[in-house]
Design an enzyme around this catalytic site. Sequence first.
Site, mmCIF file in Angstrom:
data_model
loop_
_atom_site.group_PDB
_atom_site.id
_atom_site.type_symbol
_atom_site.label_atom_id
_atom_site.label_comp_id
_atom_site.label_asym_id
_atom_site.label_seq_id
_atom_site.Cartn_x
_atom_site.Cartn_y
_atom_site.Cartn_z
ATOM 1 N N THR A 131 15.016 -30.399 35.647
ATOM 2 C CA THR A 131 14.951 -28.946 35.867
ATOM 3 C C THR A 131 13.917 -28.317 34.945
ATOM 4 O OG1 THR A 131 17.264 -28.875 36.565
ATOM 5 C CG2 THR A 131 16.288 -26.802 35.841
ATOM 6 N N CYS A 186 25.190 -32.190 26.287
ATOM 7 C CA CYS A 186 26.323 -31.905 25.416
ATOM 8 C C CYS A 186 27.660 -32.195 26.105
ATOM 9 C CB CYS A 186 26.264 -30.490 24.868
ATOM 10 S SG CYS A 186 26.022 -29.239 26.088
#
Length: 251
Positions: A131, A186
């Site tokens: 992205t 994360c």
Amino acid sequence: MNDEQLLRYSRHILLAEFGVEGQERLRKAHALVIGAGGLGCPAALYLAASGIGRLTIADADKVDLTNLQRQILYRTDSVGLPKVDAARATLAAANPDVELITLQKRLAGEDLRRLVAGADIVLDCSDNFSTRHAVNRACVEHGKPLVSGAAIRFDAQLMVFDLRDPSAPCYSCLFPEEGEVEEVQCSVMGVLAPMVGAIGALQAMEAVKLVTGITDTAGGKLLLLDAKSSEWRSVRVPKDPQCAVCSAGAR
Ligand SMILES: [Zn+2]
């Protein structure tokens, strides 16, 4: 601006560099926030509170219980809702002046290029390299300023590329698309909640500065935070003349 808006934004207007003109520039601006996670939540909230005119937020996900530790637009009863729907409710309550456009999708291809072309400022708050590179390519193509953030564990980065200036570097000058970069998210590695908030807030700060013209961050800048030692490093990013995305040969 009406009297209520003059009051709402008075602490901006009091800034000599900002004034009514700066607030008007912000009100006429359209920010595109890609990703409504740990970075996108505070970035969008500060942009809305600051008085951005139009805010487009794109995220395909639904709110998960594990998001609530850091994704501050969501509440416990948001779990299970599309993130963009929960985000819209919080942002509209924070500032009803802002025109909100929410897209429950992962932006790519023509969709992404069209949205970038229509924005004045792009905030990349996504969590993956494919992205980030696609957003960067669209920003280079359309000459749009890009503020990119990243955070993992106790380490975070803020990157500013003012691609309105053809001599500015781009994200790919710093992290080439073909480069060997380990993808860590994360979702599996852990991340310190307030650190993500700090970077998202800084993304909004840079966006406001770029839109209003209050900036000395011209060109490209990388800010690195080591949250354990509370050390910041600031690096000016040079343009890579061989960059596959933004060099004269590539364009
Ligand atoms: Zn480049």
